[in-house]
Design a protein around this motif. Structure first.
Motif, short mmCIF file in Angstrom:
data_model
loop_
_atom_site.label_atom_id
_atom_site.label_comp_id
_atom_site.label_asym_id
_atom_site.label_seq_id
_atom_site.Cartn_x
_atom_site.Cartn_y
_atom_site.Cartn_z
N GLY A 145 0.78 -1.22 0.00
CA GLY A 145 0.00 0.00 0.00
C GLY A 145 0.82 1.28 0.00
N ARG A 146 2.15 1.17 -0.11
CA ARG A 146 3.02 2.35 -0.08
C ARG A 146 3.90 2.41 -1.32
NH1 ARG A 146 0.85 5.73 3.58
NH2 ARG A 146 0.81 4.88 5.69
N MET A 147 4.36 3.61 -1.64
CA MET A 147 5.32 3.78 -2.72
C MET A 147 6.75 3.63 -2.20
SD MET A 147 3.51 7.07 -4.53
CE MET A 147 4.81 7.24 -5.75
N VAL A 148 6.95 3.99 -0.93
CA VAL A 148 8.27 3.93 -0.30
C VAL A 148 8.08 3.58 1.17
CG1 VAL A 148 9.34 5.66 -1.83
CG2 VAL A 148 8.21 6.39 0.28
N ARG A 149 9.19 3.28 1.84
CA ARG A 149 9.16 3.19 3.30
C ARG A 149 10.15 4.20 3.87
NH1 ARG A 149 10.78 -1.92 2.15
NH2 ARG A 149 9.00 -2.86 3.20
N VAL A 150 10.07 4.45 5.18
CA VAL A 150 10.88 5.48 5.83
C VAL A 150 11.99 4.84 6.64
CG1 VAL A 150 10.87 7.28 7.63
CG2 VAL A 150 9.03 7.20 5.92
N TRP A 151 13.18 5.41 6.51
CA TRP A 151 14.34 5.05 7.33
C TRP A 151 14.59 6.25 8.25
CZ3 TRP A 151 17.77 0.85 7.63
CH2 TRP A 151 19.01 1.08 8.22
N HIS A 152 14.34 6.09 9.56
CA HIS A 152 14.43 7.21 10.50
C HIS A 152 15.71 7.10 11.31
CE1 HIS A 152 12.28 9.88 13.73
NE2 HIS A 152 13.51 10.29 13.46
N ALA A 153 16.71 7.88 10.91
CA ALA A 153 18.02 7.87 11.55
C ALA A 153 18.10 8.95 12.63
CB ALA A 153 19.12 8.10 10.51
N ARG A 154 18.93 8.68 13.63
CA ARG A 154 19.14 9.65 14.71
C ARG A 154 20.62 9.91 14.97
NH1 ARG A 154 14.29 6.88 15.78
NH2 ARG A 154 12.60 8.23 16.57
N ARG A 155 21.49 9.26 14.20
CA ARG A 155 22.94 9.44 14.33
C ARG A 155 23.56 9.43 12.93
NH1 ARG A 155 21.65 5.09 17.88
NH2 ARG A 155 21.86 5.58 20.11
N ASN A 156 24.78 9.96 12.82
CA ASN A 156 25.51 9.91 11.54
C ASN A 156 25.64 8.49 11.04
OD1 ASN A 156 25.82 12.64 11.96
ND2 ASN A 156 28.06 12.64 11.84
N VAL A 157 25.97 7.57 11.95
CA VAL A 157 26.21 6.18 11.56
C VAL A 157 24.95 5.51 11.04
CG1 VAL A 157 25.75 5.15 13.83
CG2 VAL A 157 27.44 4.10 12.31
N GLU A 158 23.81 6.12 11.26
CA GLU A 158 22.55 5.58 10.72
C GLU A 158 22.10 6.33 9.47
OE1 GLU A 158 21.53 4.63 15.34
OE2 GLU A 158 20.54 6.31 14.34
N MET A 159 22.49 7.61 9.35
CA MET A 159 22.16 8.34 8.12
C MET A 159 22.89 7.76 6.91
SD MET A 159 21.76 12.44 8.87
CE MET A 159 23.14 12.69 10.00
N LEU A 160 24.19 7.47 7.08
CA LEU A 160 25.00 7.02 5.94
C LEU A 160 24.46 5.76 5.28
CD1 LEU A 160 27.43 7.48 4.14
CD2 LEU A 160 28.82 6.21 5.80
N PRO A 161 24.12 4.68 6.03
CA PRO A 161 23.56 3.50 5.37
C PRO A 161 22.26 3.82 4.63
CG PRO A 161 24.23 2.95 7.60
CD PRO A 161 24.32 4.44 7.48
N GLY A 162 21.45 4.72 5.17
CA GLY A 162 20.22 5.09 4.49
C GLY A 162 20.50 5.74 3.14
N ILE A 163 21.51 6.61 3.09
CA ILE A 163 21.89 7.25 1.83
C ILE A 163 22.39 6.22 0.82
CG2 ILE A 163 23.54 8.86 0.78
CD1 ILE A 163 23.38 10.48 3.43
N VAL A 164 23.21 5.30 1.30
CA VAL A 164 23.74 4.25 0.41
C VAL A 164 22.61 3.41 -0.15
CG1 VAL A 164 25.11 2.12 0.36
CG2 VAL A 164 26.00 4.16 1.52
N MET A 165 21.68 3.00 0.71
CA MET A 165 20.59 2.14 0.24
C MET A 165 19.66 2.88 -0.72
SD MET A 165 19.59 -0.23 3.55
CE MET A 165 19.38 1.14 4.70
N ARG A 166 19.40 4.15 -0.44
CA ARG A 166 18.49 4.90 -1.33
C ARG A 166 19.16 5.32 -2.63
NH1 ARG A 166 17.22 10.84 0.47
NH2 ARG A 166 19.37 10.94 -0.31
N ASP A 167 20.37 5.86 -2.54
CA ASP A 167 20.99 6.49 -3.72
C ASP A 167 21.85 5.55 -4.54
OD1 ASP A 167 19.76 8.72 -2.74
OD2 ASP A 167 21.58 9.71 -2.03
N LEU A 168 22.54 4.61 -3.91
CA LEU A 168 23.39 3.67 -4.65
C LEU A 168 22.67 2.37 -4.98
CD1 LEU A 168 26.84 4.14 -2.86
CD2 LEU A 168 25.97 5.26 -4.94
#
Length: 365
Positions: free
Chosen positions: A65-88
């Protein structure tokens, strides 16, 4: 959790318990009432809905029922994997970052934040350190878990504290940043003239901070107050300790947000707090007083404020009642969950995952 039902992922890539980890532990059960949300990473209770690392390839498919899901990071070490998974890796993700930091960000952190789809600040002061667009959502507290004691004397006795004494407390890690020494110095100044009061320090000193705690204990002993300024250690079940208090002091020199004043106020305890973190945004001074704000790093100012509330029973009791009402009205964890849910739904679009009913409209704090 079934990946098809997982709409939001809350990663936690730090093993040691921290304020961020505590936020996740408290929020996710509330959020799960209206969202398919799961945690990922170590250091979290087994009771939380979670994903295994082996399930991550499932992120290439959006939830039902969704087009995307949300990755909710609270630290640098959690933002970076989200960027890799979304953009790369081109996974259908939207990235949210919650910032609690009150300092200028490094160029690397700014780069990470600049690639988020939405940014949340935990206070207006925190938001002032962010360069781009953001939304302020203040933390909430579980007002059922943190509540006033029906019998204050019984609450004290159950913890082995003197039931006939009034108790002033300081909770948190024992270290200079947390201002534990400022609290101790204030109590050394105040208690000799106030025989009806006892002070407690609840928290643990780790590694290099153990010598700091040892020095505080020596100062207390030299002042002849070892029986009245008590170091009670770290406790995983902290709400009963708040319920035993008559006054809470938050003496931090620096803080990102700081949940302890909210926990104390939800327990019907007024607060003296340094002007750091979000304390000035959550504590009411003047009419409807819930506590007193003092300049950070000033033990004398802290002692004066604490002494005023220790000496005026009527004022202190009224401030405690005001504090409970204030937190219940404005800072429930349900309010925080609804506000975050609004952010998620704005990013995800589509209808909710099967079998789930959206909650009421989000509240922006």
């Amino acid at each position: 959790m079934d990946m098809r039902e997982c709409e939001v992922i809350a990663p936690n890539f730090k093993k040691r318990l921290s304020g961020v980890t505590s936020t996740i532990i408290q929020l996710v059960p509330v959020q799960s009432r209206a969202l398919g949300i799961a945690v990922l990473g170590p250091g979290l209770p087994a009771s939380l809905p979670r994903l295994r690392l082996s399930q991550l390839p499932g992120l290439w498919r959006a939830p039902r029922g969704r087009m995307v899901r949300v990755w909710h990071a609270r630290r640098n070490v959690e933002m970076l994997p989200g960027i890799v998974m979304r953009d790369l890796l081109r996974m259908p993700l939207k990235l949210v970052f919650t910032s609690a930091s009150q300092r200028r960000h490094t160029a690397y952190t700014k780069w990470l934040i600049g690639r988020m789809d939405a940014v949340v600040a935990t206070s207006a002061r925190t938001g002032s350190y962010l360069d781009g667009a953001h939304e302020v959502i203040l933390h909430g507290i579980d007002t059922q878990r943190f509540h006033p004691a029906p019998d204050k004397a019984a609450a004290k006795a159950a913890l082995g504290l003197p039931a006939e004494q009034k108790i002033v407390g300081c909770f948190g890690r024992v270290r200079r940043q947390k201002g534990t020494d400022l609290f101790v110095d204030a109590m050394i100044a105040l208690l000799p003239a106030r025989p009806g009061w006892t002070a407690i320090v609840a928290g643990r000193a780790t590694g290099p901070h153990e010598s700091f705690e040892a020095g505080l204990r020596r100062r207390v002993a030299e002042a002849g107050l070892a029986e009245r300024i008590l170091f009670v250690g770290e406790h995983t079940n902290i709400p009963p300790w708040y319920r035993a208090l008559d006054l809470f002091v938050a003496p931090q020199r620096w803080e990102g947000f700081g949940l302890t004043p909210l926990e104390a106020m939800a327990s019907g305890v007024p607060v003296v707090a340094a002007d750091v973190g979000a304390f000035s945004e959550i504590i009411v001074t003047g009419s409807g007083e819930t506590g007193i704000i003092v300049p950070a790093g000033q033990a004398d100012a802290m002692a004066r404020a604490a002494g005023a509330l220790m000496d005026e029973d009527g004022r202190r009791i009224a401030a405690g009642a005001n504090a409970r009402a204030h937190v219940a009205a404005r800072f429930s964890i349900e309010n925080e969950a609804r506000a975050l849910e609004a952010v998620y739904r704005r990013l995800m679009g589509g209808s909710p995952a099967s079998g789930r009913t959206p909650s009421s409209s989000a509240t922006r704090l």
